[in-house]
Write a protein that holds these residues in place. Structure first.
Motif, PDB file in Angstrom:
ATOM      1  N   GLN A 189     -13.119 -10.180  -0.386  1.00 45.95           N
ATOM      2  CA  GLN A 189     -12.681 -11.211  -0.788  1.00 45.95           C
ATOM      3  C   GLN A 189     -12.176 -11.213  -2.049  1.00 45.95           C
ATOM      4  OE1 GLN A 189     -15.440 -14.420  -0.558  1.00 45.95           O
ATOM      5  NE2 GLN A 189     -15.850 -14.207   1.622  1.00 45.95           N
ATOM      6  N   ASN A 190     -12.678 -10.132  -2.972  1.00 46.06           N
ATOM      7  CA  ASN A 190     -12.253  -9.989  -4.245  1.00 46.06           C
ATOM      8  C   ASN A 190     -10.896  -9.150  -4.114  1.00 46.06           C
ATOM      9  OD1 ASN A 190     -14.586 -11.030  -5.319  1.00 46.06           O
ATOM     10  ND2 ASN A 190     -15.490  -9.247  -5.766  1.00 46.06           N
ATOM     11  N   ILE A 191     -10.686  -8.408  -3.326  1.00 45.89           N
ATOM     12  CA  ILE A 191      -9.623  -7.726  -2.950  1.00 45.89           C
ATOM     13  C   ILE A 191      -8.311  -8.591  -2.702  1.00 45.89           C
ATOM     14  CG2 ILE A 191      -8.262  -5.862  -1.449  1.00 45.89           C
ATOM     15  CD1 ILE A 191     -10.897  -4.415  -1.284  1.00 45.89           C
ATOM     16  N   LEU A 192      -8.695  -9.338  -1.728  1.00 45.83           N
ATOM     17  CA  LEU A 192      -7.687 -10.434  -1.034  1.00 45.83           C
ATOM     18  C   LEU A 192      -7.347 -11.407  -2.337  1.00 45.83           C
ATOM     19  CD1 LEU A 192      -9.254 -10.876   2.360  1.00 45.83           C
ATOM     20  CD2 LEU A 192      -7.084  -9.809   1.881  1.00 45.83           C
ATOM     21  N   ASP A 193      -8.176 -11.874  -3.114  1.00 49.79           N
ATOM     22  CA  ASP A 193      -7.828 -12.865  -4.067  1.00 49.79           C
ATOM     23  C   ASP A 193      -7.013 -12.086  -4.978  1.00 49.79           C
ATOM     24  OD1 ASP A 193      -9.443 -14.922  -3.019  1.00 49.79           O
ATOM     25  OD2 ASP A 193     -11.043 -14.449  -4.234  1.00 49.79           O
ATOM     26  N   SER A 194      -7.184 -10.796  -5.211  1.00 53.14           N
ATOM     27  CA  SER A 194      -6.215 -10.210  -6.265  1.00 53.14           C
ATOM     28  C   SER A 194      -4.937  -9.781  -5.506  1.00 53.14           C
ATOM     29  CB  SER A 194      -6.966  -8.800  -6.570  1.00 53.14           C
ATOM     30  OG  SER A 194      -6.031  -8.164  -7.382  1.00 53.14           O
ATOM     31  N   VAL A 195      -4.950  -9.281  -4.266  1.00 49.29           N
ATOM     32  CA  VAL A 195      -3.487  -9.119  -3.790  1.00 49.29           C
ATOM     33  C   VAL A 195      -2.758 -10.215  -3.417  1.00 49.29           C
ATOM     34  CG1 VAL A 195      -4.129  -6.599  -3.201  1.00 49.29           C
ATOM     35  CG2 VAL A 195      -4.400  -8.795  -1.518  1.00 49.29           C
ATOM     36  N   SER A 196      -3.342 -11.361  -3.068  1.00 56.60           N
ATOM     37  CA  SER A 196      -2.441 -12.490  -2.885  1.00 56.60           C
ATOM     38  C   SER A 196      -1.945 -13.635  -3.964  1.00 56.60           C
ATOM     39  CB  SER A 196      -3.560 -13.486  -2.170  1.00 56.60           C
ATOM     40  OG  SER A 196      -4.586 -14.000  -2.800  1.00 56.60           O
ATOM     41  N   LYS A 197      -2.393 -13.049  -5.228  1.00 56.33           N
ATOM     42  CA  LYS A 197      -1.759 -13.629  -6.218  1.00 56.33           C
ATOM     43  C   LYS A 197      -0.801 -12.771  -7.017  1.00 56.33           C
ATOM     44  CE  LYS A 197      -6.221 -16.068  -7.078  1.00 56.33           C
ATOM     45  NZ  LYS A 197      -7.278 -16.143  -7.989  1.00 56.33           N
ATOM     46  N   ALA A 198      -0.445 -11.686  -6.615  1.00 57.13           N
ATOM     47  CA  ALA A 198       0.485 -10.777  -7.309  1.00 57.13           C
ATOM     48  C   ALA A 198       1.549 -10.553  -6.392  1.00 57.13           C
ATOM     49  CB  ALA A 198      -0.239  -9.442  -7.471  1.00 57.13           C
ATOM     50  N   GLN A 199       2.927 -10.185  -7.074  1.00 53.60           N
ATOM     51  CA  GLN A 199       3.938  -9.852  -6.246  1.00 53.60           C
ATOM     52  C   GLN A 199       3.919  -8.490  -6.100  1.00 53.60           C
ATOM     53  OE1 GLN A 199       6.614 -11.840  -5.729  1.00 53.60           O
ATOM     54  NE2 GLN A 199       5.399 -13.627  -6.324  1.00 53.60           N
ATOM     55  N   HIS A 200       4.458  -8.193  -4.667  1.00 51.98           N
ATOM     56  CA  HIS A 200       4.193  -6.922  -4.300  1.00 51.98           C
ATOM     57  C   HIS A 200       5.787  -6.566  -3.480  1.00 51.98           C
ATOM     58  CE1 HIS A 200       0.089  -6.707  -4.690  1.00 51.98           C
ATOM     59  NE2 HIS A 200      -0.082  -7.898  -4.276  1.00 51.98           N
ATOM     60  N   THR A 201       6.042  -5.059  -3.196  1.00 51.66           N
ATOM     61  CA  THR A 201       7.219  -4.831  -2.700  1.00 51.66           C
ATOM     62  C   THR A 201       7.339  -5.272  -1.235  1.00 51.66           C
ATOM     63  OG1 THR A 201       7.083  -2.725  -3.935  1.00 51.66           O
ATOM     64  CG2 THR A 201       8.445  -2.682  -1.962  1.00 51.66           C
ATOM     65  N   PRO A 202       8.266  -6.008  -0.685  1.00 49.07           N
ATOM     66  CA  PRO A 202       8.271  -6.573   0.604  1.00 49.07           C
ATOM     67  C   PRO A 202       8.031  -5.595   1.734  1.00 49.07           C
ATOM     68  CG  PRO A 202      10.176  -7.496  -0.755  1.00 49.07           C
ATOM     69  CD  PRO A 202       9.607  -6.430  -1.626  1.00 49.07           C
ATOM     70  N   GLY A 203       7.240  -5.775   2.592  1.00 50.38           N
ATOM     71  CA  GLY A 203       6.945  -4.675   3.661  1.00 50.38           C
ATOM     72  C   GLY A 203       5.758  -4.086   3.229  1.00 50.38           C
ATOM     73  N   SER A 204       5.408  -4.008   2.154  1.00 51.05           N
ATOM     74  CA  SER A 204       4.339  -2.940   1.824  1.00 51.05           C
ATOM     75  C   SER A 204       3.013  -3.563   2.203  1.00 51.05           C
ATOM     76  CB  SER A 204       3.928  -2.824   0.206  1.00 51.05           C
ATOM     77  OG  SER A 204       3.890  -4.405  -0.689  1.00 51.05           O
ATOM     78  N   ILE A 205       1.853  -2.780   2.403  1.00 53.11           N
ATOM     79  CA  ILE A 205       0.574  -3.038   2.971  1.00 53.11           C
ATOM     80  C   ILE A 205      -0.055  -4.302   2.091  1.00 53.11           C
ATOM     81  CG2 ILE A 205      -1.727  -2.306   2.790  1.00 53.11           C
ATOM     82  CD1 ILE A 205      -0.660   0.168   4.085  1.00 53.11           C
ATOM     83  N   ASP A 206       0.154  -4.293   0.542  1.00 55.69           N
ATOM     84  CA  ASP A 206      -0.329  -5.166  -0.355  1.00 55.69           C
ATOM     85  C   ASP A 206       0.221  -6.618  -0.101  1.00 55.69           C
ATOM     86  OD1 ASP A 206      -1.778  -3.562  -2.882  1.00 55.69           O
ATOM     87  OD2 ASP A 206      -0.419  -2.372  -1.770  1.00 55.69           O
ATOM     88  N   GLN A 207       1.650  -6.501   0.054  1.00 54.18           N
ATOM     89  CA  GLN A 207       2.258  -7.700   0.491  1.00 54.18           C
ATOM     90  C   GLN A 207       1.977  -8.322   1.707  1.00 54.18           C
ATOM     91  OE1 GLN A 207       5.467  -7.995   2.941  1.00 54.18           O
ATOM     92  NE2 GLN A 207       4.963  -9.968   3.011  1.00 54.18           N
ATOM     93  N   LYS A 208       1.869  -7.589   2.897  1.00 50.11           N
ATOM     94  CA  LYS A 208       1.295  -8.077   4.232  1.00 50.11           C
ATOM     95  C   LYS A 208      -0.153  -8.697   3.979  1.00 50.11           C
ATOM     96  CE  LYS A 208       4.728  -5.423   6.581  1.00 50.11           C
ATOM     97  NZ  LYS A 208       5.084  -4.382   7.839  1.00 50.11           N
ATOM     98  N   VAL A 209      -0.811  -7.911   3.358  1.00 52.53           N
ATOM     99  CA  VAL A 209      -2.388  -8.337   3.575  1.00 52.53           C
ATOM    100  C   VAL A 209      -2.328  -9.613   2.471  1.00 52.53           C
ATOM    101  CG1 VAL A 209      -4.510  -7.588   2.539  1.00 52.53           C
ATOM    102  CG2 VAL A 209      -3.437  -6.141   3.823  1.00 52.53           C
ATOM    103  N   GLY A 210      -1.797  -9.503   1.505  1.00 53.32           N
ATOM    104  CA  GLY A 210      -1.825 -10.677   0.387  1.00 53.32           C
ATOM    105  C   GLY A 210      -1.169 -11.855   0.659  1.00 53.32           C
TER     106      GLY A 210
END
Length: 546
Positions: free
Chosen positions: A79-100
């Motif tokens: 949950q801590n990971i998801l809360d973090s990545v979902s609030k940030a801007q990421h490169t479209p198509g990246s793992i962080d963007q899709k997960v977040g």
């Protein structure tokens, strides 16, 4: 995957720890021990008695034990990971963007509630358009490709008799309760589950506009069809006989014996190009073939709507989620719903598990643990070999085959060497339901691409962050994800004696599955093949019954 109760390390290990214990950490929990019990009289009560008598199941859980002790804080890490990545801007198509963005779309309960059941209205409209058996089967195939399974259980996995090649398998399906026995037992708890299930289906129909009388009638019709399917199902015990659940057959042949299903057309609609399939439970498909003609099309439509509503209710507005949980309470005993964060963490882990897993191991996994655990596994193999050597009932020839299988076991520790590719998945922040369809469709295509291809034995069947372990007989492998390689099962700073008492027990448990009533039916290469002498296998069966 195996689940078992592991509550604490026994007192025998108290004097075994020679390395210094980190400040504030105790590797042995003696609080659950009941000193009034003699270990020789009842070892389980001696070690766990006090804990067992005082343990409480949390309202949002269905049980309590070592897995839940680890799963709760483990899910918090995710949950801590998801809360973090979902609030940030990421490169479209990246793992962080899709997960977040997937997590964010599921956390947007305002939008989900505003949409009501609008996301599934096109599916319900397609059901209304069904006019005959061929159009019914076409609908079933089309929906299966996006995760809405109904009367066809379809999958791609190794051929039981040739584990080097993936083939198409079909399994018994068509029911909404956990297994066939729920439809036929007459004890009070089971009857209560049956009634709650029909009420649940009725509620779903009411939420889509039916009045109470119509919804109740529809629930009875859907349940009645499911019960007819359940009568053709094998029991859980019968499903453990691997050979009895393997029937590889030509599509042309079953096309003649089960013409109402229309196998060639069905497989074409599934994009599955194959001239043979393994029909694991033929009796179910014989029943389906008959019911397709004996049950009126209008009743089939009701059945398909009931299944579609159940399949997607947790992705719709809160009244649908609540209806699902009211039934879950009766079925599992869970008293309160999990938080939305918990629900979405599980959803991300299930559907984007190796993407989330990459983020998890980067933050929390100790790479040196791989080598340490591998050493434990290797030592336990040697111990297992010693036990095989000293069996007084097994012949030397079977012992040799058993040891060959033992040392052929592949070992997967921590996380995959090759991560799964999610490049074709399209994820946005605003439409949770459409994200689900995209992920389900991607998963179907991922599986379909394996058809009639060599088996990739580097593939994992669980996510790296999951607190679990398993033995896979088709791969002849044991798997220990990063999620379980932490305290209290494993601690890098602990003495080996402690780790043998923790994760060592898990390793040994999974290793024995290679030789249990199911695993014993597979050879060292993962094929269903008899490697026993006739006399030894009979002795093995007798030992199982003792």
């Amino acid at each position: 995957m195996s689940k078992f109760l592991y509550l604490c390390l026994v007192l025998a290990f108290l004097g075994a720890c020679n390395s210094p214990v980190p400040e504030g950490k105790s590797f042995v929990d003696v609080n659950g021990i009941d000193p009034s019990i003699k270990p020789g009289d009842n070892f389980f009560r001696y070690v766990n008695g006090r804990w067992y008598d005082t343990a409480k199941i949390a309202d949002d859980q269905t049980g309590v034990g070592s897995y839940s002790f680890m799963n709760i804080p483990q899910k918090q890490l995710l949950q801590n990971i998801l809360d973090s990545v979902s609030k940030a801007q990421h490169t479209p198509g990246s793992i962080d963007q899709k997960v977040g963005d997937f997590y964010a779309s599921g956390m947007d309960t305002v939008t989900i509630s505003q949409r009501g059941y609008q996301p599934i209205q096109p599916i319900l409209a397609r059901i209304d358009a069904i006019s005959d058996v061929p159009s019914l089967i076409k609908f079933v195939a089309t929906e299966l490709k996006t995760g809405n399974q109904s009367v066809i259980g379809f999958g791609i996995s190794p051929d039981n008799k040739n584990s080097a090649i993936n083939i198409a398998h079909v399994y018994q399906a068509g029911i909404g309760l956990p297994d066939r026995d729920y439809y036929f037992k007459t004890d009070s708890p089971t009857v209560g589950i049956q009634q709650a299930y029909k009420k649940y289906i009725s509620t779903l129909f009411q939420l889509t506009g039916s009045d109470l009388a119509t919804a109740t009638q529809h629930a009875d019709i859907a349940y009645g069809i499911e019960k007819q399917f359940a009568a053709s199902h094998k029991t859980n015990i019968e499903l453990r006989d691997v050979n009895a659940n393997y029937h590889k057959t030509a599509v042309a042949l079953i096309g003649k014996t089960q013409p109402n299903i229309g196998w060639a057309t069905l497989l074409a609609n599934l994009d599955a190009k194959t001239d043979s399939i393994d029909m694991a439970q033929p009796a179910y498909y014989e029943k389906l073939n008959g019911l397709l003609k004996s049950i009126p099309i209008n009743e089939w439509k009701i059945y398909l709507k009931a299944g579609t509503l159940q399949n997607y209710d947790d992705a719709l507005s809160k009244p649908f989620v609540d209806a699902s949980f009211e039934f879950t309470k009766v079925l599992s005993g869970q008293a309160t719903q999990k938080s939305r964060r918990q629900i979405m963490t599980e959803s991300v882990d299930r559907l984007l598990g190796q993407a989330l897993g990459q983020l998890y191991v980067k933050r929390y996994f100790n790479e040196d643990a791989k080598k340490r655990v591998l050493a434990l596994v290797n030592n336990l193999q040697k111990s297992f070999e010693n036990r095989i050597n000293h069996l007084d009932w097994m012949s030397d020839s079977t012992k040799q085959k058993a040891k060959e299988k033992l040392y052929a076991i592949a070992k997967k520790i921590g996380y995959p060497d090759k991560w799964r590719d999610y490049d074709k998945v399209q994820i946005g922040r605003t439409k949770y339901f459409e994200n689900l369809l995209s992920l389900n469709q991607n998963d179907y295509q991922f599986q379909l691409a394996k058809l009639n291809k060599p088996v990739d034995k580097t593939e994992w069947g669980t996510t790296p962050s999951t607190v679990t372990a398993y033995y896979n007989p088709s791969f002849n492998e044991i798997v220990f994800p990063a999620g379980i390689l932490q305290f209290p099962y494993f601690d890098f700073s602990a003495d080996d004696a402690i780790n043998y008492g923790g994760v060592g027990m898990v390793i040994g448990h999974e290793m024995t599955h290679a030789f249990d009533d199911q695993g014993a039916q597979y050879d060292k290469d993962g094929n269903v093949k008899n490697w026993w002498t006739k006399e030894d296998y009979e002795k093995f069966r007798e030992k199982r019954r003792e």
